[in-house]
Write an enzyme that holds these catalytic residues in place. Structure first.
Site, mmCIF file in Angstrom:
data_model
loop_
_atom_site.group_PDB
_atom_site.id
_atom_site.type_symbol
_atom_site.label_atom_id
_atom_site.label_comp_id
_atom_site.label_asym_id
_atom_site.label_seq_id
_atom_site.Cartn_x
_atom_site.Cartn_y
_atom_site.Cartn_z
ATOM 1 N N LYS A 10 5.260 5.174 3.983
ATOM 2 C CA LYS A 10 4.157 5.702 4.783
ATOM 3 C C LYS A 10 4.074 4.968 6.118
ATOM 4 O O LYS A 10 3.918 5.586 7.170
ATOM 5 C CB LYS A 10 2.831 5.552 4.030
ATOM 6 C CG LYS A 10 1.622 6.076 4.811
ATOM 7 C CD LYS A 10 0.312 5.745 4.145
ATOM 8 C CE LYS A 10 -0.065 4.289 4.357
ATOM 9 N NZ LYS A 10 -1.471 4.001 3.984
ATOM 10 N N SER A 11 4.185 3.658 6.081
ATOM 11 C CA SER A 11 4.062 2.861 7.301
ATOM 12 C C SER A 11 5.154 3.205 8.302
ATOM 13 O O SER A 11 4.900 3.342 9.504
ATOM 14 C CB SER A 11 4.124 1.368 6.958
ATOM 15 O OG SER A 11 3.090 1.003 6.089
ATOM 16 N N SER A 156 -3.419 -5.556 10.645
ATOM 17 C CA SER A 156 -2.298 -5.637 11.587
ATOM 18 C C SER A 156 -2.103 -4.318 12.329
ATOM 19 O O SER A 156 -1.406 -4.274 13.348
ATOM 20 C CB SER A 156 -1.014 -6.009 10.844
ATOM 21 O OG SER A 156 -0.643 -4.984 9.934
ATOM 22 N N SER A 182 -1.179 -9.561 7.348
ATOM 23 C CA SER A 182 -0.082 -8.635 7.033
ATOM 24 C C SER A 182 0.999 -8.661 8.109
ATOM 25 O O SER A 182 1.471 -7.623 8.582
ATOM 26 C CB SER A 182 -0.614 -7.205 6.848
ATOM 27 O OG SER A 182 -1.579 -7.157 5.821
ATOM 28 N N ASP A 296 -1.221 -5.199 0.249
ATOM 29 C CA ASP A 296 -1.279 -3.868 -0.367
ATOM 30 C C ASP A 296 -0.797 -3.885 -1.816
ATOM 31 O O ASP A 296 -1.076 -2.950 -2.576
ATOM 32 C CB ASP A 296 -0.432 -2.870 0.435
ATOM 33 C CG ASP A 296 -1.221 -2.239 1.577
ATOM 34 O OD1 ASP A 296 -2.448 -2.450 1.642
ATOM 35 O OD2 ASP A 296 -0.611 -1.533 2.397
ATOM 36 N N LYS A 323 -10.215 -1.920 3.022
ATOM 37 C CA LYS A 323 -9.206 -0.870 2.904
ATOM 38 C C LYS A 323 -9.916 0.440 2.538
ATOM 39 O O LYS A 323 -11.082 0.637 2.890
ATOM 40 C CB LYS A 323 -8.171 -1.261 1.851
ATOM 41 C CG LYS A 323 -7.385 -2.525 2.205
ATOM 42 C CD LYS A 323 -6.374 -2.270 3.297
ATOM 43 C CE LYS A 323 -5.457 -3.456 3.497
ATOM 44 N NZ LYS A 323 -4.393 -3.180 4.496
ATOM 45 N N ARG A 369 -4.234 3.434 -4.344
ATOM 46 C CA ARG A 369 -3.611 2.223 -4.893
ATOM 47 C C ARG A 369 -4.303 1.748 -6.165
ATOM 48 O O ARG A 369 -3.669 1.141 -7.024
ATOM 49 C CB ARG A 369 -3.561 1.121 -3.842
ATOM 50 C CG ARG A 369 -2.770 1.527 -2.609
ATOM 51 C CD ARG A 369 -1.992 0.401 -1.982
ATOM 52 N NE ARG A 369 -1.286 0.872 -0.795
ATOM 53 C CZ ARG A 369 -0.119 1.503 -0.824
ATOM 54 N NH1 ARG A 369 0.471 1.734 -1.983
ATOM 55 N NH2 ARG A 369 0.453 1.910 0.296
#
Length: 409
Positions: A10-11, A156, A182, A296, A323, A369
């Site tokens: 995803k990032s 971040s 992060s 994460d 989050k 998550r």
């Protein structure tokens, strides 16, 4: 040996979409993640006037170095933090009036460090309701550039958004960071910017980005390391083995470091050139671990912690409280409902060994998550269920089917 194909990161997909939109030419992305978050990002680009062509395994993006083709747009960012933080920054480099809103969940998440930095750079930006939160409106006239100070201690992504903006400014950017969480995600950003032709340099807490834009390219998206953590943890907790191809030596994502935590707990781990294998040994030891850089995966570790022979203490994860939900408390509350002794502080959680018993559905708080982590717990605890199992569509719509298929091999 069970081999699991993990969807794209995803990032990386979000960064690649930004870079492709900003680049000069047509960029091809191979194996991008298709999920609610990334589809929302692509939809946002389309509303801004970018052309995004999508097939199941390949996306093509027509870049516009001059900024969005639309001079007015109303963009809904859904639940996506990268969409909600990156797209306003991209729009600021163009010329027009752009409004950005998001889901109630995303509206609650903080944005002020980024929007304050954009204002410091001269961007005409205002929050329509709560200061430092969506919705917001930008009257864009390009960004001159210059020096800016940023606190990225909550996320971040604030730093990544500014870094991605740097080559689109007229004079370049010099960013001094006072706090950073992060950090490996920032290294992903730097590597990808260079792959698209940017000149970016780091000297400690100072980042210097030259103007000059980006070049279109063909970019392959590697599998998502955060998603892989659930399968790696599943192998460790069941004494089985799993291999994730395409995620090995040279991987960009710091979350692959989760396998080192499993190694410390007693699992066997092999990171090769073409993939990573984790083998459970039937022994999980307790440990104290700082997870600031891989936060994460904190819920993944929390979900298997009761099966360790000693306490598991996870430290320096205050940012998990902002989050999709307060993940630290979400994990603590769900573990307590399973009968596990848990203590928490502002930036830590300690979980004691025990025998979990499912007496009620896991409360997910709409957080993907939380679901995927406690699915791993369910491999050892009969009857684990969820109040909102479908929220995994945010990053892995086919998670339940893929996880069940692995468990049945």
């Amino acid at each position: 040996m069970a081999v699991v194909d993990i969807p794209g990161s995803k990032s990386i997909t979000a960064r690649a979409l930004f870079l492709a939109a900003a680049a000069d030419g047509v960029t091809t992305l191979t194996r991008p993640l298709r999920s609610d978050d990334t589809e929302g990002f692509a939809e946002g680009l389309t509303r801004l006037g970018y052309r995004v062509g999508r097939t199941p395994d390949t996306w093509h993006v027509d870049g516009r170095p001059q900024g969005p083709a639309a001079t007015e747009a109303d963009v809904y960012c859904r639940d996506g933090a990268t969409t909600a933080r990156f797209l306003p920054t991209l729009a600021a480099a163009g010329h027009g009036t752009y409004r950005f809103d998001a889901s109630p969940q995303m509206r609650r998440r903080p944005l002020a460090p980024l929007t304050n930095a954009l204002r410091d750079l001269g961007v005409d930006l205002r929050h329509e309701e709560a200061e430092g939160h969506h919705p917001l409106r930008i009257a864009a006239a390009g960004v001159e550039g210059g020096d800016v100070v940023l606190d990225a201690g909550q996320s971040s992504q604030y730093l990544t958004a500014l870094l991605l903006l740097g080559p689109l400014t007229r004079k370049g950017l010099r960013i001094r960071v006072t706090e950073l969480v992060s950090a490996p995600y920032v290294e992903i950003t730097l590597a990808m910017m260079r792959a698209f032709g940017a000149d970016v340099r780091r000297d400690g807490d100072v980042f210097e980005i030259a103007p000059g834009g980006y070049r279109a390219t063909t970019y392959a998206v590697e599998p998502d390391a955060s998603t892989a953590s659930y399968f790696f943890a599943a192998a460790a907790v069941t004494g089985r083995e799993v291999t994730v191809p395409g995620l090995g030596e040279g991987a960009l994502q710091g979350d692959l470091g989760f396998v080192d935590v499993l190694r410390r707990m007693g699992a066997r781990v092999r990171v090769g050139s073409d993939g990573t294998t984790v083998t459970g040994t039937g022994d999980l030891r307790g440990l104290t671990v700082n997870m600031r850089d891989i936060s994460d995966t904190m819920p993944t570790l929390a979900a298997i912690a009761p099966f360790a022979s000693g306490p598991v203490r996870i430290e320096d994860v205050a940012n998990t409280r902002v989050k999709e939900c307060d993940r630290l408390e979400a994990c603590a509350e769900n573990l307590r409902r399973l009968g596990i002794r848990v203590e928490t502080g502002q930036d830590w959680i300690e979980i004691h060994p025990g025998t979990p018993v499912a007496t009620a559905p896991v409360t997910t708080y709409g957080d993907h998550r939380v679901v995927m982590s406690f699915a791993v717990t369910g491999l050892r605890v009969p009857g684990v269920s969820f109040d909102d199992p479908g929220c995994v569509r945010k990053t892995f719509p086919g998670f339940h089917e893929a996880f069940a298929a692995w468990a049945e091999v």
